[in-house]
Design a protein around this motif. Sequence first.
Motif, mmCIF file in Angstrom:
data_model
loop_
_atom_site.group_PDB
_atom_site.id
_atom_site.type_symbol
_atom_site.label_atom_id
_atom_site.label_comp_id
_atom_site.label_asym_id
_atom_site.label_seq_id
_atom_site.Cartn_x
_atom_site.Cartn_y
_atom_site.Cartn_z
ATOM 1 N N ASN A 1020 1.051 4.977 9.140
ATOM 2 C CA ASN A 1020 2.436 5.024 8.622
ATOM 3 C C ASN A 1020 2.485 5.111 7.099
ATOM 4 O OD1 ASN A 1020 1.752 2.467 7.772
ATOM 5 N ND2 ASN A 1020 3.386 1.397 8.910
ATOM 6 N N LYS A 1021 1.358 5.534 6.466
ATOM 7 C CA LYS A 1021 1.269 5.836 5.031
ATOM 8 C C LYS A 1021 1.230 4.599 4.137
ATOM 9 C CE LYS A 1021 4.250 9.781 6.103
ATOM 10 N NZ LYS A 1021 5.527 10.444 5.791
ATOM 11 N N THR A 1022 1.086 3.406 4.735
ATOM 12 C CA THR A 1022 1.110 2.178 3.923
ATOM 13 C C THR A 1022 -0.246 1.490 3.910
ATOM 14 O OG1 THR A 1022 1.748 0.724 5.749
ATOM 15 C CG2 THR A 1022 3.525 1.800 4.527
ATOM 16 N N VAL A 1023 -0.419 0.612 2.909
ATOM 17 C CA VAL A 1023 -1.562 -0.300 2.815
ATOM 18 C C VAL A 1023 -1.012 -1.717 2.869
ATOM 19 C CG1 VAL A 1023 -3.486 -1.094 1.380
ATOM 20 C CG2 VAL A 1023 -2.844 1.337 1.383
ATOM 21 N N GLY A 1031 -3.454 -15.344 8.200
ATOM 22 C CA GLY A 1031 -3.017 -14.134 8.891
ATOM 23 C C GLY A 1031 -1.714 -13.586 8.339
ATOM 24 N N ASP A 1032 -1.207 -14.203 7.242
ATOM 25 C CA ASP A 1032 0.051 -13.721 6.664
ATOM 26 C C ASP A 1032 -0.163 -12.396 5.935
ATOM 27 O OD1 ASP A 1032 1.268 -16.010 7.566
ATOM 28 O OD2 ASP A 1032 1.019 -17.094 5.661
ATOM 29 N N CYS A 1033 0.856 -11.555 5.953
ATOM 30 C CA CYS A 1033 0.831 -10.312 5.176
ATOM 31 C C CYS A 1033 1.289 -10.638 3.755
ATOM 32 C CB CYS A 1033 1.734 -9.259 5.808
ATOM 33 S SG CYS A 1033 1.780 -7.705 4.875
ATOM 34 N N LEU A 1034 0.405 -10.437 2.757
ATOM 35 C CA LEU A 1034 0.715 -10.780 1.372
ATOM 36 C C LEU A 1034 1.421 -9.638 0.644
ATOM 37 C CD1 LEU A 1034 -2.717 -12.464 0.489
ATOM 38 C CD2 LEU A 1034 -0.610 -13.578 1.315
ATOM 39 N N GLN A 1035 1.022 -8.396 0.932
ATOM 40 C CA GLN A 1035 1.593 -7.240 0.237
ATOM 41 C C GLN A 1035 1.667 -6.052 1.201
ATOM 42 O OE1 GLN A 1035 2.370 -7.088 -3.055
ATOM 43 N NE2 GLN A 1035 1.308 -8.827 -3.986
ATOM 44 N N THR A 1036 2.696 -5.229 1.005
ATOM 45 C CA THR A 1036 2.755 -3.909 1.637
ATOM 46 C C THR A 1036 2.855 -2.882 0.523
ATOM 47 O OG1 THR A 1036 3.824 -4.745 3.661
ATOM 48 C CG2 THR A 1036 3.998 -2.371 3.205
ATOM 49 N N LEU A 1037 1.846 -2.038 0.395
ATOM 50 C CA LEU A 1037 1.749 -1.090 -0.723
ATOM 51 C C LEU A 1037 2.163 0.300 -0.242
ATOM 52 C CD1 LEU A 1037 -1.766 -2.275 -2.008
ATOM 53 C CD2 LEU A 1037 0.490 -3.262 -2.474
ATOM 54 N N GLU A 1038 3.186 0.862 -0.880
ATOM 55 C CA GLU A 1038 3.702 2.169 -0.490
ATOM 56 C C GLU A 1038 3.564 3.150 -1.649
ATOM 57 O OE1 GLU A 1038 7.684 1.510 0.777
ATOM 58 O OE2 GLU A 1038 7.110 0.493 2.645
ATOM 59 N N GLY A 1039 3.199 4.365 -1.328
ATOM 60 C CA GLY A 1039 3.022 5.367 -2.379
ATOM 61 C C GLY A 1039 2.386 6.649 -1.865
ATOM 62 N N GLU A 1066 -5.262 5.972 -4.604
ATOM 63 C CA GLU A 1066 -4.400 5.056 -5.374
ATOM 64 C C GLU A 1066 -5.205 3.789 -5.664
ATOM 65 O OE1 GLU A 1066 -1.349 5.770 -6.310
ATOM 66 O OE2 GLU A 1066 -0.588 7.314 -4.939
ATOM 67 N N ILE A 1067 -5.131 3.313 -6.911
ATOM 68 C CA ILE A 1067 -5.767 2.042 -7.270
ATOM 69 C C ILE A 1067 -4.657 1.027 -7.525
ATOM 70 C CG2 ILE A 1067 -7.287 0.852 -8.885
ATOM 71 C CD1 ILE A 1067 -8.666 3.513 -9.387
ATOM 72 N N TRP A 1068 -4.713 -0.097 -6.805
ATOM 73 C CA TRP A 1068 -3.635 -1.086 -6.809
ATOM 74 C C TRP A 1068 -4.137 -2.420 -7.388
ATOM 75 C CZ3 TRP A 1068 0.706 1.082 -4.285
ATOM 76 C CH2 TRP A 1068 0.440 2.175 -3.431
ATOM 77 N N ASP A 1069 -3.219 -3.144 -7.983
ATOM 78 C CA ASP A 1069 -3.488 -4.534 -8.364
ATOM 79 C C ASP A 1069 -3.374 -5.367 -7.093
ATOM 80 O OD1 ASP A 1069 -2.748 -7.336 -9.084
ATOM 81 O OD2 ASP A 1069 -3.047 -6.558 -11.121
ATOM 82 N N ALA A 1070 -4.468 -6.054 -6.709
ATOM 83 C CA ALA A 1070 -4.506 -6.753 -5.424
ATOM 84 C C ALA A 1070 -3.562 -7.950 -5.374
ATOM 85 C CB ALA A 1070 -5.929 -7.213 -5.119
ATOM 86 N N SER A 1071 -3.184 -8.461 -6.541
ATOM 87 C CA SER A 1071 -2.283 -9.634 -6.558
ATOM 88 C C SER A 1071 -0.828 -9.217 -6.581
ATOM 89 C CB SER A 1071 -2.598 -10.513 -7.773
ATOM 90 O OG SER A 1071 -3.912 -10.999 -7.709
ATOM 91 N N SER A 1072 -0.474 -8.311 -7.539
ATOM 92 C CA SER A 1072 0.928 -7.937 -7.703
ATOM 93 C C SER A 1072 1.349 -6.787 -6.798
ATOM 94 C CB SER A 1072 1.181 -7.540 -9.161
ATOM 95 O OG SER A 1072 0.488 -6.326 -9.483
ATOM 96 N N GLY A 1073 0.373 -5.970 -6.370
ATOM 97 C CA GLY A 1073 0.713 -4.802 -5.564
ATOM 98 C C GLY A 1073 1.117 -3.601 -6.381
ATOM 99 N N ASP A 1074 1.002 -3.698 -7.722
ATOM 100 C CA ASP A 1074 1.360 -2.552 -8.565
ATOM 101 C C ASP A 1074 0.324 -1.447 -8.449
ATOM 102 O OD1 ASP A 1074 3.548 -3.958 -9.430
ATOM 103 O OD2 ASP A 1074 2.526 -4.754 -11.216
ATOM 104 N N CYS A 1075 0.809 -0.200 -8.505
ATOM 105 C CA CYS A 1075 -0.108 0.943 -8.512
ATOM 106 C C CYS A 1075 -0.588 1.151 -9.951
ATOM 107 C CB CYS A 1075 0.588 2.204 -7.993
ATOM 108 S SG CYS A 1075 -0.504 3.638 -7.965
ATOM 109 N N LEU A 1076 -1.870 0.995 -10.186
ATOM 110 C CA LEU A 1076 -2.435 1.093 -11.540
ATOM 111 C C LEU A 1076 -2.806 2.527 -11.905
ATOM 112 C CD1 LEU A 1076 -4.816 -2.012 -11.310
ATOM 113 C CD2 LEU A 1076 -2.468 -1.929 -12.215
ATOM 114 N N GLN A 1077 -3.204 3.341 -10.899
ATOM 115 C CA GLN A 1077 -3.695 4.688 -11.200
ATOM 116 C C GLN A 1077 -3.675 5.548 -9.924
ATOM 117 O OE1 GLN A 1077 -7.532 4.507 -13.005
ATOM 118 N NE2 GLN A 1077 -7.513 6.590 -13.791
ATOM 119 N N THR A 1078 -3.451 6.841 -10.109
ATOM 120 C CA THR A 1078 -3.536 7.799 -9.002
ATOM 121 C C THR A 1078 -4.561 8.854 -9.343
ATOM 122 O OG1 THR A 1078 -1.210 7.464 -8.398
ATOM 123 C CG2 THR A 1078 -2.290 9.473 -7.579
#
Length: 1159
Positions: A1020-1023, A1031-1039, A1066-1078
């Motif tokens: 579904n295009k997400t990480v 088992g909690d979901c901490l982040q959903t990364l979309e891009g 895509e390179i993401w910040d594992a804590s904030s979920g921000d996309c750092l680079q494509t």
Amino acid sequence: MASHKIQQKFKNIEVRGTGNTIGTRIAVNSTIITAPNEDRECIRHLQCTDPRDDKKRIEDTKGGLLDDSYRWILENSDFQRWCDDEQSRLLWIKGDPGKGKTMLLCGLINELSKSTSKTHQLSYFFCQATDSRINNATAVLRGLLYLLVNQQPSLISHIRKKHDHAGKALFDDVNAWFALSEIFTDILQDPSLNSTSLVIDALDECIADQPKLLDFIVQNSSGSSHVKWIVSSRNWPNIEKLLDRAGHKVKLCLELNAESISTAVSTYIQHKVNDLAQYNNYSPEIQQMVFDHLSFHANETFLWVALVCQDLKDVPQRNIQKKLATYPPGLDSFYKNMIKKVWNSDDVDYCKSVLATTALVYQPISLKELTSLTDISNMSIDELKEIVLLCGSFLTIRESVIYFIHQSAKDFLFKQISNEIFPSGQEEAHYQIFSRSLSVMYRTLQRDMYSLGALGYPAEQIEPPDRDPLAASRYPCIYWIDHLCEWNPGSSAEDKVDLQDGGAVDSFLRQRYLYWLEALSLCKSMSNGVVSMAKLEAFIQGRTDASALNELIRDARRFIMSHKQAMENSPLQAYASALLFSPTRSLIRGLFKREEPHGITIEPAVEENWSACLLTLEGHSSLVTSVAFSPDSTQLASGSYDYNVKIWDPSSGACLQTLGGHKSCVTSVAFSPDSTRVASGSWDRTIKIWDASCGNCLLTLKGHESSVLSIAFSPDSTRLASGSEDHTIKIWDASRGNCLSTLKGHSHFVKSVAFSPDSTQLASGSLDNTIKIWDASSGACLQTLRGHKSSVTSVAFSPDSTRVASGSQDRTIKIWDASWGDCLSTLEGQSNLVLSVAFSLDSTRLASGFHNCTIKTWDVSSGDCLQTLEGHSREVTSVAFSPDSTRLASGSYDRNVKIWDAINDAYLSTCECHSRVVTFIIFSDDSTRLASGSDDCTIKIWDASSGDCLLTLKGHKSSVLSIAFSPDSTRLASGSMDGTIKIWDASSGDCFQTLEGHSSAVLSVAFSPDLTRLASGSDNKTVKIWDVSSGDCLQTLEGHSREVTSVAFSPDSTRVASGSWDRTIEIWDASSGDCLQTLEGHSSAFSPDSTWLASGSDDKTVHQGLGMSTDRKWISYDSENILWLPPEYRPSHFTVSKNRIGIGTSHGKVRIYNVVLRH
């Protein structure tokens, strides 16, 4: 005057094309033309001979071309009609041996070449039966094409369409004739082709595929109006029968032009006698005497004159009269006289040995090969050459190869003096050749004869070294078994060879078999080897004193059949793939275990015994939809989504023909009951009927409004039935192609049709869940059989016409009474859709192909399953028994055709495996274990050293698509098509957690190095990033804009990289979920220090160390192929860890290859 007429005629023909190009300059008929630089390789590969050189050699060999010996034909009325009449496009010049046909054509070529210009071109070819380069139909087309493209370079575009893809193999492999005939036909139909004359000499000396060549000439001589043909041959009825089909031909018989021939021969005699007189300083009286004698006895035969003059050359003038008296008229009489001369020489025994051997061999042999096949092996090459020259009226030497001077000379040896040269009979002579072949192979065959070194050295790149180790044993390697099989072991020679256990053949196979296979590959004769081993098995079979030898030959035959492709591709794979993938109990593997490559092991070990699969036929470029044996069992046809029909030799596995012509997928194939024709149905709505011998399309049947899905010949060969997506069945006249009737009644696609063996009824199966039985003559529907709960995919009549079998997508097979329509039995218990059914000829067995890649055979009476055959990697779409019921053919969506042993039911697999395709495979970080996921919804954990299965993890509800070990190898994560992720204890197999949240399939999972988090990529295009403990979901990364196929944590666990089918990372910040680079690139993995990112793709990037070739057929090291993988061992998924590569297959099997190479 006639020469002027020829020139004038071709000057008046419209210019149809030009070929202005830049590149290499080539001279043709004294005209300088150019060939583009980029076409040089194609032209070089195309050339098997230069017909201009052949013409010059032939003229020189025959003492030069005398203009007055051929100019009579220029005034001949038949020839002038061919010149003047635009409808007369084929001139056939025919005559008995020695009548000067070849020199006549040489003269015509000279005359025609005077008219060549930018508006006209000339191409020609000389067949010679004694020269293997130029005695076959493929060579004829290559020679003609070579001269055509040299004169009109623009035509090479037709050749390069296929050459750019196939390379040199286009001209050399088993499909060469079909590819070249298609190319040639396209060229003849090219509007830019200049007006052209095509000349072929000695059709009777075209040994291989002569009917195909004749049919090609007939078909094309009536096509293009600006192409004219001249051909010559002996007065052979089979040639006359085929050429008589040409509609626009002129026949010129030399025997009906006796006066012209007599004058030409007289002129030729005068010329030859003048040469003799000048060479030997004849007096006028002697010169006249020679002329008179030759004129009186020549019988209008050029060859007789040439042979006599050759013999007179070294006769002193004083002996001429006496010598002339020894030359009787006629070729046979001349040969008798010449053989007396041989018999009177001091070397008569040597000459007999040479003549006997050269007469019996299956192709011309070299002087070095002759030394190994006769009892004069102690002679030097120069001495042997002297012996051959003593037989000069029969034999000639060219480039160290021995040929008969004319076919009539060889005919004479067999018909007139067979008893003299074969005093103990031809069988004994064959035995001598066999025995000496075995001896020379013992002496010369060894491992790596060409010093290739690399196990994967490609066969197509191999050139024989200057000092060829196979120079003396090339012929013996290819033909030793053929000569053995010509010997009669019941004759008096039996004490000279031991066919018992421990005898000559037994010893050779035990000590030299593998080296022989390498030699066959180097000689490009693996298919010959497969056929030869079948001959040997049949020859030895039944000998009660050779039970061990029989067993050894059976094993050796299975060995070559199973590994033919590997060894054909790379000769040294005889010692790698062939040994390592043979059963552990194979006799040949055991005998040559010392030759196995050190440093390559496979766990778990391969099976103990040979599988039921005898051959795998690779060649189709898309799904195989249908297979059919010819009723005489000599051929197998297959149809494919690649639009082609292929015809195979089911004994050797060689592809005999590729029939191209359909404009869409081929869905069904069938042989006519007399094996002469093949029919094919296609999505292009047509049925084509082909000549099974030459591959020509005889008829194209049109009438269906939608795709043709199934076809069947009636057993009496008069009719053809077809089922279609238009819901109808049509019955056609199989000879004329007209539609006899259209049967309507089904409410959905007609998937399968079958005639009853007595031709009176027709059965049809449909996607409307029913089977209908029709009266094949009236078209009336006799019965509708209901009982299946889903589409009927296949129907078949039993050979005794009493029963009908049907296979269905409801996963059952039903057997029906063909008269009453009652369901007699239902074969159930299938876990998959039935796609094809077929009865054995004796009606006792039924075969079925399934959606789950398997084939089953059944006892029709009891319903018991006799065999389950595994080997295909995709759905089995078609099955067919051989007419003798000993073999079973299958076609599959994996693009392969397989031939199986249908008798032996002892094939059992002992290897634990998944029940469906392996979708993912990965090593643990410590490389001690391997995990595999499958479409069977399970994960298996394997010991990486032994290959043993340690655990099977069950819990997912759909295919497992991704797996990851935790960095400490204690846990395992799995992602599934069911949208969930499971975390398992890697030791006990217990499931710790099930993570839910993705709305679609989970394609990739990865643990963070600190073990606290898990990343997952989805359809579904997400990480998503998860807490491993809770088992909690901490982040959903979309891009990403497409499916996420790969995820990876950086070693410091602060970043996540994700790769997608959108070709970005895509390179993401594992804590904030921000996309750092494509990044525009591939899939991803971080370096250990987190400073750089490696990416991978399917774009053929080169990898270092252990890996897999891009076509997944080879295990490689530093991108160098080292181990060929047989089709059933090729990966659906693989993974590499240091010196190990784990491979999961589409059959559910997992194996671990340990590779430690010695440098």
